[in-house]
Design an enzyme around this catalytic site. Structure first.
Site, PDB file in Angstrom:
ATOM      1  N   GLU A 178     -60.183   4.888   4.239  1.00  0.00           N
ATOM      2  CA  GLU A 178     -61.015   5.590   5.229  1.00  0.00           C
ATOM      3  C   GLU A 178     -62.358   4.878   5.408  1.00  0.00           C
ATOM      4  OE1 GLU A 178     -61.086   9.858   4.427  1.00  0.00           O
ATOM      5  OE2 GLU A 178     -58.952  10.009   4.875  1.00  0.00           O
ATOM      6  N   GLU A 301     -51.744   9.352   3.410  1.00  0.00           N
ATOM      7  CA  GLU A 301     -52.236  10.663   2.954  1.00  0.00           C
ATOM      8  C   GLU A 301     -51.759  11.697   3.950  1.00  0.00           C
ATOM      9  OE1 GLU A 301     -56.415  10.962   1.909  1.00  0.00           O
ATOM     10  OE2 GLU A 301     -56.384   8.935   1.064  1.00  0.00           O
TER      11      GLU A 301
HETATM   12  O1  AHR Z   1     -57.003  13.325  -0.708  1.00  0.00           O
HETATM   13  C1  AHR Z   1     -58.354  13.681  -0.759  1.00  0.00           C
HETATM   14  C2  AHR Z   1     -59.227  12.791   0.110  1.00  0.00           C
HETATM   15  O2  AHR Z   1     -58.904  12.961   1.446  1.00  0.00           O
HETATM   16  C3  AHR Z   1     -59.091  11.313  -0.114  1.00  0.00           C
HETATM   17  O3  AHR Z   1     -59.841  10.857  -1.182  1.00  0.00           O
HETATM   18  C4  AHR Z   1     -59.614  10.759   1.187  1.00  0.00           C
HETATM   19  O4  AHR Z   1     -59.030   9.516   1.502  1.00  0.00           O
HETATM   20  C5  AHR Z   1     -59.281  11.829   2.199  1.00  0.00           C
HETATM   21  O5  AHR Z   1     -60.354  12.135   2.997  1.00  0.00           O
END
Ligand code: AHR
Length: 498
Positions: A178, A301
Protein backbone atom coordinates in the site's frame (compact mmCIF):
# COMPACT_ATOMS: atom_id res chain seq x y z
CA UNK A 1 -39.78 -19.82 9.82
CA UNK A 2 -38.24 -20.42 6.37
CA UNK A 3 -39.74 -20.39 2.90
CA UNK A 4 -38.16 -21.67 -0.32
CA UNK A 5 -37.13 -20.35 -3.73
CA UNK A 6 -36.35 -22.29 -6.92
CA UNK A 7 -33.18 -21.71 -8.94
CA UNK A 8 -31.79 -23.28 -12.09
CA UNK A 9 -28.11 -23.40 -12.89
CA UNK A 10 -25.97 -24.96 -15.59
CA UNK A 11 -22.39 -26.09 -14.99
CA UNK A 12 -20.73 -25.59 -18.37
CA UNK A 13 -18.42 -28.58 -18.04
CA UNK A 14 -18.27 -28.54 -21.84
CA UNK A 15 -16.51 -25.13 -21.85
CA UNK A 16 -13.35 -25.47 -19.72
CA UNK A 17 -11.45 -22.27 -18.95
CA UNK A 18 -8.23 -21.46 -17.10
CA UNK A 19 -6.60 -23.39 -14.28
CA UNK A 20 -7.53 -22.16 -10.82
CA UNK A 21 -4.04 -21.66 -9.41
CA UNK A 22 -3.72 -23.21 -5.96
CA UNK A 23 -2.34 -19.87 -4.74
CA UNK A 24 -5.77 -18.31 -5.12
CA UNK A 25 -6.50 -20.03 -1.77
CA UNK A 26 -3.51 -18.30 -0.13
CA UNK A 27 -3.11 -16.78 3.31
CA UNK A 28 -1.56 -13.68 4.88
CA UNK A 29 0.09 -13.22 8.27
CA UNK A 30 1.30 -9.92 9.70
CA UNK A 31 2.99 -8.80 12.92
CA UNK A 32 -0.28 -7.38 14.18
CA UNK A 33 -2.12 -8.11 17.43
CA UNK A 34 -1.78 -11.80 18.22
CA UNK A 35 -1.49 -12.81 14.57
CA UNK A 36 2.07 -13.99 15.14
CA UNK A 37 2.79 -13.85 18.87
CA UNK A 38 0.33 -16.16 20.62
CA UNK A 39 -1.29 -17.17 17.34
CA UNK A 40 1.66 -18.93 15.73
CA UNK A 41 4.69 -18.31 17.91
CA UNK A 42 4.63 -19.35 21.57
CA UNK A 43 8.35 -19.93 22.06
CA UNK A 44 10.24 -23.11 22.76
CA UNK A 45 9.69 -22.93 26.53
CA UNK A 46 5.91 -22.65 26.27
CA UNK A 47 3.63 -25.21 27.91
CA UNK A 48 1.68 -25.15 24.66
CA UNK A 49 3.02 -28.01 22.50
CA UNK A 50 5.26 -26.55 19.82
CA UNK A 51 7.91 -27.27 17.21
CA UNK A 52 10.87 -24.96 17.80
CA UNK A 53 8.43 -22.40 19.26
CA UNK A 54 5.70 -22.73 16.60
CA UNK A 55 2.42 -23.96 18.05
CA UNK A 56 1.63 -27.51 17.01
CA UNK A 57 -2.19 -27.26 17.11
CA UNK A 58 -2.20 -24.36 14.63
CA UNK A 59 0.22 -26.16 12.31
CA UNK A 60 -1.83 -29.33 12.44
CA UNK A 61 -5.07 -27.48 11.59
CA UNK A 62 -3.44 -25.55 8.76
CA UNK A 63 -1.93 -28.65 7.19
CA UNK A 64 -5.49 -29.88 6.64
CA UNK A 65 -6.24 -26.74 4.59
CA UNK A 66 -3.41 -27.42 2.11
CA UNK A 67 -2.38 -23.75 2.36
CA UNK A 68 -0.58 -23.13 -0.94
CA UNK A 69 1.17 -19.85 -0.15
CA UNK A 70 1.60 -17.51 2.78
CA UNK A 71 2.46 -13.81 2.73
CA UNK A 72 4.58 -12.27 5.54
CA UNK A 73 5.51 -9.99 7.43
CA UNK A 74 2.87 -7.43 6.37
CA UNK A 75 0.85 -5.43 5.44
CA UNK A 76 1.76 -2.03 6.78
CA UNK A 77 4.31 -3.69 9.07
CA UNK A 78 6.38 -4.75 6.05
CA UNK A 79 7.41 -1.19 5.24
CA UNK A 80 8.85 -0.69 8.71
CA UNK A 81 10.48 -4.11 9.03
CA UNK A 82 14.24 -4.52 8.90
CA UNK A 83 15.11 -8.15 8.36
CA UNK A 84 18.39 -8.10 10.27
CA UNK A 85 16.39 -7.47 13.47
CA UNK A 86 14.89 -10.93 13.09
CA UNK A 87 17.92 -13.19 12.55
CA UNK A 88 20.60 -14.53 14.84
CA UNK A 89 20.45 -15.48 18.51
CA UNK A 90 16.93 -14.73 19.71
CA UNK A 91 18.01 -13.31 23.04
CA UNK A 92 20.18 -10.78 21.26
CA UNK A 93 17.54 -9.54 18.84
CA UNK A 94 16.49 -5.92 19.30
CA UNK A 95 13.17 -5.02 20.84
CA UNK A 96 11.40 -2.47 18.67
CA UNK A 97 8.17 -0.52 18.82
CA UNK A 98 5.60 -1.79 16.35
CA UNK A 99 4.57 1.66 15.15
CA UNK A 100 2.16 0.22 12.59
CA UNK A 101 0.00 -1.59 15.12
CA UNK A 102 -0.52 0.01 18.49
CA UNK A 103 3.08 0.71 19.50
CA UNK A 104 3.42 -2.70 21.15
CA UNK A 105 6.87 -4.17 21.65
CA UNK A 106 8.07 -6.33 18.78
CA UNK A 107 10.55 -8.81 20.22
CA UNK A 108 11.66 -10.04 16.81
CA UNK A 109 11.53 -13.59 18.17
CA UNK A 110 9.70 -14.55 14.98
CA UNK A 111 11.95 -13.60 12.08
CA UNK A 112 13.05 -15.04 8.74
CA UNK A 113 14.12 -18.48 10.01
CA UNK A 114 10.98 -18.89 12.08
CA UNK A 115 8.72 -17.80 9.22
CA UNK A 116 10.42 -20.10 6.73
CA UNK A 117 10.15 -23.02 9.15
CA UNK A 118 6.48 -22.22 9.73
CA UNK A 119 5.84 -22.16 5.97
CA UNK A 120 7.64 -25.50 5.61
CA UNK A 121 5.67 -27.03 8.50
CA UNK A 122 2.31 -26.13 6.98
CA UNK A 123 3.49 -27.00 3.45
CA UNK A 124 3.03 -23.49 2.00
CA UNK A 125 5.24 -21.52 -0.39
CA UNK A 126 6.67 -18.35 1.20
CA UNK A 127 5.69 -14.94 -0.15
CA UNK A 128 8.08 -12.49 1.48
CA UNK A 129 7.01 -8.85 1.41
CA UNK A 130 10.01 -6.50 1.34
CA UNK A 131 10.34 -3.00 2.71
CA UNK A 132 10.24 -0.21 0.13
CA UNK A 133 8.74 2.53 2.31
CA UNK A 134 11.53 2.86 4.88
CA UNK A 135 14.11 0.45 3.46
CA UNK A 136 16.62 0.56 0.66
CA UNK A 137 17.24 -1.54 -2.46
CA UNK A 138 20.46 -2.71 -0.84
CA UNK A 139 18.69 -3.90 2.30
CA UNK A 140 16.11 -5.82 0.28
CA UNK A 141 18.73 -7.28 -2.07
CA UNK A 142 20.76 -8.47 0.92
CA UNK A 143 17.70 -10.09 2.46
CA UNK A 144 17.09 -12.05 -0.73
CA UNK A 145 20.75 -13.06 -0.88
CA UNK A 146 20.65 -14.13 2.78
CA UNK A 147 17.59 -16.29 2.18
CA UNK A 148 18.31 -17.77 -1.24
CA UNK A 149 22.02 -17.79 -1.98
CA UNK A 150 24.20 -20.89 -2.01
CA UNK A 151 27.33 -18.85 -2.66
CA UNK A 152 30.46 -18.66 -0.55
CA UNK A 153 29.40 -15.14 0.45
CA UNK A 154 29.26 -13.37 3.78
CA UNK A 155 25.46 -13.24 3.80
CA UNK A 156 24.97 -16.89 2.85
CA UNK A 157 27.54 -17.79 5.51
CA UNK A 158 25.67 -15.73 8.06
CA UNK A 159 22.54 -17.75 7.30
CA UNK A 160 24.52 -20.96 7.70
CA UNK A 161 25.95 -19.78 11.01
CA UNK A 162 22.40 -18.93 12.07
CA UNK A 163 21.42 -22.55 11.62
CA UNK A 164 20.23 -22.97 8.04
CA UNK A 165 22.70 -24.60 5.70
CA UNK A 166 20.59 -24.96 2.56
CA UNK A 167 19.26 -21.84 0.89
CA UNK A 168 15.50 -21.44 0.86
CA UNK A 169 13.44 -20.81 -2.24
CA UNK A 170 11.56 -17.53 -2.15
CA UNK A 171 9.25 -17.84 -5.14
CA UNK A 172 7.31 -14.63 -4.41
CA UNK A 173 8.73 -11.27 -3.41
CA UNK A 174 6.59 -8.22 -2.69
CA UNK A 175 7.96 -4.71 -3.18
CA UNK A 176 6.33 -2.70 -0.42
CA UNK A 177 2.70 -2.59 0.60
CA UNK A 178 0.00 0.00 0.00
CA UNK A 179 2.61 2.58 -1.04
CA UNK A 180 -0.21 5.09 -1.54
CA UNK A 181 -0.89 4.89 2.25
CA UNK A 182 1.00 3.27 5.14
CA UNK A 183 3.74 2.18 2.73
CA UNK A 184 5.00 5.68 2.05
CA UNK A 185 2.15 8.00 0.94
CA UNK A 186 3.47 7.91 -2.62
CA UNK A 187 1.83 8.86 -5.83
CA UNK A 188 1.58 6.16 -8.47
CA UNK A 189 4.33 7.54 -10.71
CA UNK A 190 6.71 7.93 -7.77
CA UNK A 191 6.09 4.33 -6.67
CA UNK A 192 6.55 3.10 -10.24
CA UNK A 193 10.01 4.72 -10.22
CA UNK A 194 10.78 3.21 -6.80
CA UNK A 195 9.68 -0.19 -8.03
CA UNK A 196 11.96 0.07 -11.07
CA UNK A 197 14.87 1.13 -8.88
CA UNK A 198 14.37 -1.68 -6.36
CA UNK A 199 13.73 -4.28 -9.06
CA UNK A 200 17.05 -3.37 -10.70
CA UNK A 201 18.94 -4.56 -7.64
CA UNK A 202 16.70 -7.11 -6.01
CA UNK A 203 15.77 -10.68 -6.65
CA UNK A 204 18.24 -11.72 -9.29
CA UNK A 205 21.45 -13.65 -9.41
CA UNK A 206 20.93 -16.43 -6.86
CA UNK A 207 19.83 -19.16 -9.19
CA UNK A 208 16.15 -19.26 -8.34
CA UNK A 209 13.26 -17.58 -10.09
CA UNK A 210 11.41 -14.95 -8.11
CA UNK A 211 8.04 -13.52 -9.04
CA UNK A 212 8.41 -9.76 -8.58
CA UNK A 213 5.20 -8.39 -7.14
CA UNK A 214 4.49 -4.67 -7.36
CA UNK A 215 2.27 -3.18 -4.69
CA UNK A 216 -0.97 -2.22 -6.29
CA UNK A 217 -4.01 -0.16 -5.76
CA UNK A 218 -6.67 0.30 -3.24
CA UNK A 219 -9.32 -1.66 -5.13
CA UNK A 220 -11.19 1.49 -6.02
CA UNK A 221 -8.25 3.15 -7.80
CA UNK A 222 -7.72 1.68 -11.28
CA UNK A 223 -5.63 4.76 -12.13
CA UNK A 224 -2.84 3.32 -9.98
CA UNK A 225 -2.76 0.13 -12.03
CA UNK A 226 -2.79 2.15 -15.24
CA UNK A 227 0.25 4.22 -14.21
CA UNK A 228 2.13 1.22 -12.88
CA UNK A 229 1.62 -0.75 -16.07
CA UNK A 230 2.58 2.23 -18.24
CA UNK A 231 5.71 3.08 -16.24
CA UNK A 232 6.93 -0.28 -14.93
CA UNK A 233 4.97 -2.98 -16.75
CA UNK A 234 7.97 -4.80 -18.27
CA UNK A 235 9.80 -4.94 -14.90
CA UNK A 236 7.00 -6.53 -12.88
CA UNK A 237 5.59 -10.06 -12.92
CA UNK A 238 2.50 -9.36 -10.85
CA UNK A 239 0.69 -6.51 -9.22
CA UNK A 240 -1.70 -6.52 -6.34
CA UNK A 241 -5.04 -5.13 -5.37
CA UNK A 242 -6.69 -5.03 -1.91
CA UNK A 243 -10.41 -5.29 -1.22
CA UNK A 244 -11.91 -5.35 2.28
CA UNK A 245 -15.57 -5.83 3.14
CA UNK A 246 -16.78 -3.39 5.81
CA UNK A 247 -20.51 -3.82 6.41
CA UNK A 248 -21.32 -0.12 6.80
CA UNK A 249 -18.84 1.03 4.17
CA UNK A 250 -17.28 3.40 6.69
CA UNK A 251 -13.80 2.69 8.01
CA UNK A 252 -14.60 4.59 11.23
CA UNK A 253 -17.64 2.56 12.33
CA UNK A 254 -17.44 -0.59 10.31
CA UNK A 255 -20.15 -2.61 12.04
CA UNK A 256 -19.97 -5.37 14.65
CA UNK A 257 -18.96 -8.97 14.07
CA UNK A 258 -22.03 -10.21 15.96
CA UNK A 259 -25.37 -8.76 17.01
CA UNK A 260 -26.25 -7.22 13.64
CA UNK A 261 -29.50 -7.25 11.70
CA UNK A 262 -30.54 -8.14 8.16
CA UNK A 263 -29.62 -4.68 6.80
CA UNK A 264 -25.96 -5.34 7.72
CA UNK A 265 -26.24 -8.88 6.41
CA UNK A 266 -27.21 -7.73 2.93
CA UNK A 267 -24.83 -4.75 2.90
CA UNK A 268 -21.97 -7.14 3.79
CA UNK A 269 -22.93 -9.41 0.89
CA UNK A 270 -23.25 -6.46 -1.45
CA UNK A 271 -19.87 -4.95 -0.51
CA UNK A 272 -18.18 -8.35 -0.73
CA UNK A 273 -19.61 -8.92 -4.21
CA UNK A 274 -18.02 -5.67 -5.35
CA UNK A 275 -14.75 -7.54 -5.59
CA UNK A 276 -15.98 -8.87 -8.93
CA UNK A 277 -16.19 -5.38 -10.42
CA UNK A 278 -12.91 -4.35 -8.79
CA UNK A 279 -11.13 -7.27 -10.45
CA UNK A 280 -12.85 -6.60 -13.77
CA UNK A 281 -11.73 -2.95 -13.70
CA UNK A 282 -8.09 -3.77 -12.98
CA UNK A 283 -8.04 -6.79 -15.31
CA UNK A 284 -9.35 -4.63 -18.16
CA UNK A 285 -6.34 -2.33 -17.74
CA UNK A 286 -3.97 -5.28 -17.62
CA UNK A 287 -5.58 -6.68 -20.76
CA UNK A 288 -4.76 -3.45 -22.61
CA UNK A 289 -1.09 -3.44 -21.58
CA UNK A 290 -0.58 -7.18 -21.44
CA UNK A 291 -2.96 -9.06 -23.76
CA UNK A 292 -0.82 -12.19 -23.47
CA UNK A 293 -1.59 -12.26 -19.72
CA UNK A 294 2.02 -12.49 -18.59
CA UNK A 295 1.37 -10.29 -15.57
CA UNK A 296 -0.68 -11.81 -12.76
CA UNK A 297 -3.21 -9.90 -10.72
CA UNK A 298 -2.88 -10.81 -7.04
CA UNK A 299 -5.57 -9.97 -4.49
CA UNK A 300 -3.13 -10.13 -1.59
CA UNK A 301 -5.50 -8.76 1.04
CA UNK A 302 -9.20 -9.47 1.20
CA UNK A 303 -11.85 -10.30 3.75
CA UNK A 304 -14.23 -8.84 6.29
CA UNK A 305 -13.16 -6.00 8.54
CA UNK A 306 -15.43 -5.23 11.50
CA UNK A 307 -15.16 -3.11 14.62
CA UNK A 308 -12.81 -4.90 17.03
CA UNK A 309 -14.45 -7.30 19.47
CA UNK A 310 -15.55 -5.46 22.63
CA UNK A 311 -12.85 -5.44 25.30
CA UNK A 312 -9.99 -6.11 22.88
CA UNK A 313 -7.15 -3.78 21.92
CA UNK A 314 -8.43 -1.83 18.88
CA UNK A 315 -4.98 -2.07 17.26
CA UNK A 316 -5.10 -5.88 17.42
CA UNK A 317 -7.95 -6.12 14.88
CA UNK A 318 -9.42 -9.14 16.64
CA UNK A 319 -12.92 -9.97 15.47
CA UNK A 320 -15.29 -12.91 15.83
CA UNK A 321 -15.99 -14.94 12.76
CA UNK A 322 -19.35 -16.47 11.89
CA UNK A 323 -21.58 -17.89 9.21
CA UNK A 324 -21.69 -14.44 7.56
CA UNK A 325 -17.89 -14.63 7.15
CA UNK A 326 -18.24 -18.13 5.73
CA UNK A 327 -20.53 -16.78 3.02
CA UNK A 328 -18.16 -13.88 2.29
CA UNK A 329 -15.30 -16.38 1.93
CA UNK A 330 -17.24 -18.67 -0.39
CA UNK A 331 -18.62 -15.83 -2.55
CA UNK A 332 -15.11 -14.35 -2.84
CA UNK A 333 -13.54 -17.69 -3.77
CA UNK A 334 -16.30 -18.13 -6.38
CA UNK A 335 -15.47 -14.71 -7.85
CA UNK A 336 -11.74 -15.48 -7.85
CA UNK A 337 -12.33 -18.81 -9.59
CA UNK A 338 -14.25 -16.96 -12.29
CA UNK A 339 -11.19 -14.76 -12.95
CA UNK A 340 -8.69 -17.63 -13.04
CA UNK A 341 -7.22 -16.39 -16.32
CA UNK A 342 -5.75 -13.29 -14.62
CA UNK A 343 -5.96 -13.72 -10.85
CA UNK A 344 -3.24 -16.20 -9.94
CA UNK A 345 -2.93 -15.58 -6.22
CA UNK A 346 -5.09 -14.23 -3.42
CA UNK A 347 -4.38 -14.00 0.31
CA UNK A 348 -7.16 -13.67 2.83
CA UNK A 349 -6.46 -11.30 5.73
CA UNK A 350 -5.41 -12.79 8.06
CA UNK A 351 -4.44 -16.30 9.13
CA UNK A 352 -4.82 -16.37 12.94
CA UNK A 353 -6.56 -14.00 15.39
CA UNK A 354 -6.65 -11.01 13.01
CA UNK A 355 -9.59 -9.85 10.83
CA UNK A 356 -11.21 -12.75 8.91
CA UNK A 357 -9.13 -15.47 10.51
CA UNK A 358 -9.01 -19.20 9.91
CA UNK A 359 -8.18 -19.83 13.55
CA UNK A 360 -8.84 -17.98 16.80
CA UNK A 361 -6.64 -18.88 19.74
CA UNK A 362 -7.51 -18.51 23.41
CA UNK A 363 -4.51 -19.43 25.54
CA UNK A 364 -3.81 -23.07 24.87
CA UNK A 365 -7.07 -23.62 22.99
CA UNK A 366 -7.89 -23.02 19.35
CA UNK A 367 -11.16 -22.56 17.51
CA UNK A 368 -11.58 -23.29 13.81
CA UNK A 369 -13.75 -20.56 12.35
CA UNK A 370 -16.54 -20.97 9.79
CA UNK A 371 -14.13 -19.33 7.31
CA UNK A 372 -11.66 -22.16 7.99
CA UNK A 373 -14.37 -24.67 7.10
CA UNK A 374 -15.05 -22.93 3.78
CA UNK A 375 -11.38 -23.09 2.83
CA UNK A 376 -11.34 -26.76 3.76
CA UNK A 377 -14.55 -27.49 1.79
CA UNK A 378 -13.25 -25.56 -1.25
CA UNK A 379 -9.92 -27.43 -1.33
CA UNK A 380 -10.93 -29.52 -4.41
CA UNK A 381 -10.91 -26.31 -6.45
CA UNK A 382 -7.14 -25.90 -5.95
CA UNK A 383 -5.48 -26.59 -9.29
CA UNK A 384 -8.75 -27.57 -10.99
CA UNK A 385 -9.95 -26.18 -14.32
CA UNK A 386 -12.47 -23.39 -14.00
CA UNK A 387 -15.72 -23.83 -15.91
CA UNK A 388 -18.48 -21.23 -16.30
CA UNK A 389 -21.73 -21.44 -14.37
CA UNK A 390 -24.91 -20.09 -15.92
CA UNK A 391 -27.19 -19.05 -13.12
CA UNK A 392 -30.66 -17.63 -13.15
CA UNK A 393 -31.25 -16.75 -9.54
CA UNK A 394 -33.87 -14.28 -8.39
CA UNK A 395 -32.49 -11.17 -6.71
CA UNK A 396 -32.50 -10.81 -2.94
CA UNK A 397 -33.62 -7.27 -2.11
CA UNK A 398 -33.81 -5.32 1.12
CA UNK A 399 -34.19 -1.54 1.32
CA UNK A 400 -32.24 -0.02 -1.53
CA UNK A 401 -29.98 -3.05 -2.00
CA UNK A 402 -30.32 -6.05 -4.28
CA UNK A 403 -27.84 -8.92 -4.52
CA UNK A 404 -28.17 -12.30 -6.22
CA UNK A 405 -29.84 -14.85 -3.96
CA UNK A 406 -27.45 -17.56 -5.11
CA UNK A 407 -23.77 -17.48 -6.07
CA UNK A 408 -21.65 -20.29 -7.52
CA UNK A 409 -18.43 -21.42 -9.15
CA UNK A 410 -17.52 -24.71 -10.77
CA UNK A 411 -14.46 -26.60 -11.93
CA UNK A 412 -13.23 -29.95 -13.22
CA UNK A 413 -10.50 -31.58 -11.16
CA UNK A 414 -7.60 -33.72 -12.37
CA UNK A 415 -9.72 -36.88 -12.12
CA UNK A 416 -12.51 -35.46 -14.24
CA UNK A 417 -14.86 -34.80 -11.31
CA UNK A 418 -17.09 -31.73 -11.51
CA UNK A 419 -16.92 -29.53 -8.44
CA UNK A 420 -19.68 -27.09 -7.66
CA UNK A 421 -19.42 -24.48 -4.90
CA UNK A 422 -22.72 -22.79 -4.23
CA UNK A 423 -23.87 -20.17 -1.73
CA UNK A 424 -27.42 -19.37 -0.65
CA UNK A 425 -27.28 -15.69 0.37
CA UNK A 426 -30.89 -15.62 1.60
CA UNK A 427 -30.86 -15.50 5.40
CA UNK A 428 -34.34 -16.99 5.91
CA UNK A 429 -35.19 -18.88 2.72
CA UNK A 430 -34.21 -22.35 1.50
CA UNK A 431 -33.02 -22.50 -2.11
CA UNK A 432 -34.22 -25.41 -4.27
CA UNK A 433 -31.42 -25.66 -6.83
CA UNK A 434 -31.73 -27.65 -10.01
CA UNK A 435 -28.22 -28.01 -11.49
CA UNK A 436 -27.59 -29.35 -14.99
CA UNK A 437 -24.08 -30.56 -15.84
CA UNK A 438 -23.60 -29.78 -19.52
CA UNK A 439 -21.84 -32.47 -21.50
CA UNK A 440 -21.58 -35.06 -18.74
CA UNK A 441 -23.38 -38.05 -17.31
CA UNK A 442 -23.92 -38.14 -13.59
CA UNK A 443 -23.23 -41.40 -11.82
CA UNK A 444 -22.29 -40.24 -8.35
CA UNK A 445 -22.67 -37.07 -6.30
CA UNK A 446 -21.51 -36.24 -2.77
CA UNK A 447 -21.34 -32.99 -0.90
CA UNK A 448 -21.29 -31.09 2.36
CA UNK A 449 -23.03 -27.98 3.59
CA UNK A 450 -22.17 -25.32 6.16
CA UNK A 451 -25.04 -23.40 7.72
CA UNK A 452 -26.40 -22.04 11.00
CA UNK A 453 -29.69 -20.97 12.52
CA UNK A 454 -28.68 -17.39 13.32
CA UNK A 455 -27.10 -14.80 11.02
CA UNK A 456 -24.37 -14.14 13.58
CA UNK A 457 -23.70 -17.74 14.66
CA UNK A 458 -20.02 -18.23 15.52
CA UNK A 459 -17.67 -20.88 16.85
CA UNK A 460 -16.02 -20.16 20.19
CA UNK A 461 -14.22 -22.09 22.90
CA UNK A 462 -17.55 -22.99 24.56
CA UNK A 463 -19.06 -24.25 21.30
CA UNK A 464 -16.16 -24.83 18.90
CA UNK A 465 -18.25 -26.93 16.49
CA UNK A 466 -21.42 -24.83 16.43
CA UNK A 467 -20.87 -24.00 12.74
CA UNK A 468 -19.34 -27.07 11.09
CA UNK A 469 -19.84 -28.77 7.74
CA UNK A 470 -22.32 -31.64 7.51
CA UNK A 471 -23.02 -34.13 4.71
CA UNK A 472 -25.77 -32.93 2.37
CA UNK A 473 -27.44 -36.34 2.68
CA UNK A 474 -30.93 -36.41 1.20
CA UNK A 475 -30.70 -32.68 0.36
CA UNK A 476 -28.61 -33.82 -2.64
CA UNK A 477 -30.36 -35.93 -5.26
CA UNK A 478 -29.07 -37.18 -8.63
CA UNK A 479 -31.16 -37.06 -11.78
CA UNK A 480 -30.23 -37.67 -15.43
CA UNK A 481 -27.70 -35.01 -16.44
CA UNK A 482 -27.64 -33.18 -13.15
CA UNK A 483 -28.37 -32.90 -9.44
CA UNK A 484 -31.05 -31.29 -7.29
CA UNK A 485 -29.97 -29.54 -4.14
CA UNK A 486 -31.85 -28.20 -1.18
CA UNK A 487 -29.76 -25.43 0.31
CA UNK A 488 -30.75 -24.16 3.73
CA UNK A 489 -30.89 -20.40 4.36
CA UNK A 490 -27.44 -18.75 4.69
CA UNK A 491 -25.43 -21.74 3.58
CA UNK A 492 -22.39 -22.81 1.59
CA UNK A 493 -22.27 -26.18 -0.14
CA UNK A 494 -19.59 -27.96 -2.15
CA UNK A 495 -20.67 -30.89 -4.31
CA UNK A 496 -18.46 -33.33 -6.22
CA UNK A 497 -20.12 -34.94 -9.20
CA UNK A 498 -18.81 -37.94 -11.15
O1 AHR B 1 -4.61 -6.31 7.08
C1 AHR B 1 -4.51 -5.15 7.85
C2 AHR B 1 -3.96 -3.97 7.06
O2 AHR B 1 -4.84 -3.61 6.05
C3 AHR B 1 -2.66 -4.21 6.34
O3 AHR B 1 -1.55 -4.07 7.16
C4 AHR B 1 -2.69 -3.13 5.29
O4 AHR B 1 -1.98 -3.50 4.13
C5 AHR B 1 -4.16 -2.93 5.02
O5 AHR B 1 -4.51 -1.60 5.03
Amino acid sequence: MTSSSGVGLIVRADAPGATIERNVHGQFVEHLGSGVYGGIWVGEDSAIPNTHGIRADVVEALRRLHVPVIRWPGGCFADRYHWRDGVGRRAARPRRVNASWGGVIETNAFGSHEFMEFAELIGAAPYVNGNVGSGSPQEMAEWVEYLTSDADSELADLRRRNGRHMPWAVPYLGFGNEPWGCGGSMRAAAYADEFRRFATFVGTGHGSTICRIAAGADGEDPGWTETLMADAGPQLDALTVHHYTMPTGSSKRKGAATGFGEAEWISTMSRCLRIDEVIRNHAAILDRFDPAKRVALIVDEWGTWYDPDPGTDPAALRQQNGIRDALVAAVTLNVLHGHADRVRMANIAQLVNVLQAMILTDGDRIVLTPTYHVFEMYRPFQGATSVPVELEAPGYALGDRTVPSLHASAAIDGRGRRILGVVNLLPFTTAEVSARIAGARVTRATGRVLTADEMDAVNDVERPDAVSPLPLGTALRMRPGGVDLELPPKSVAVVQIE
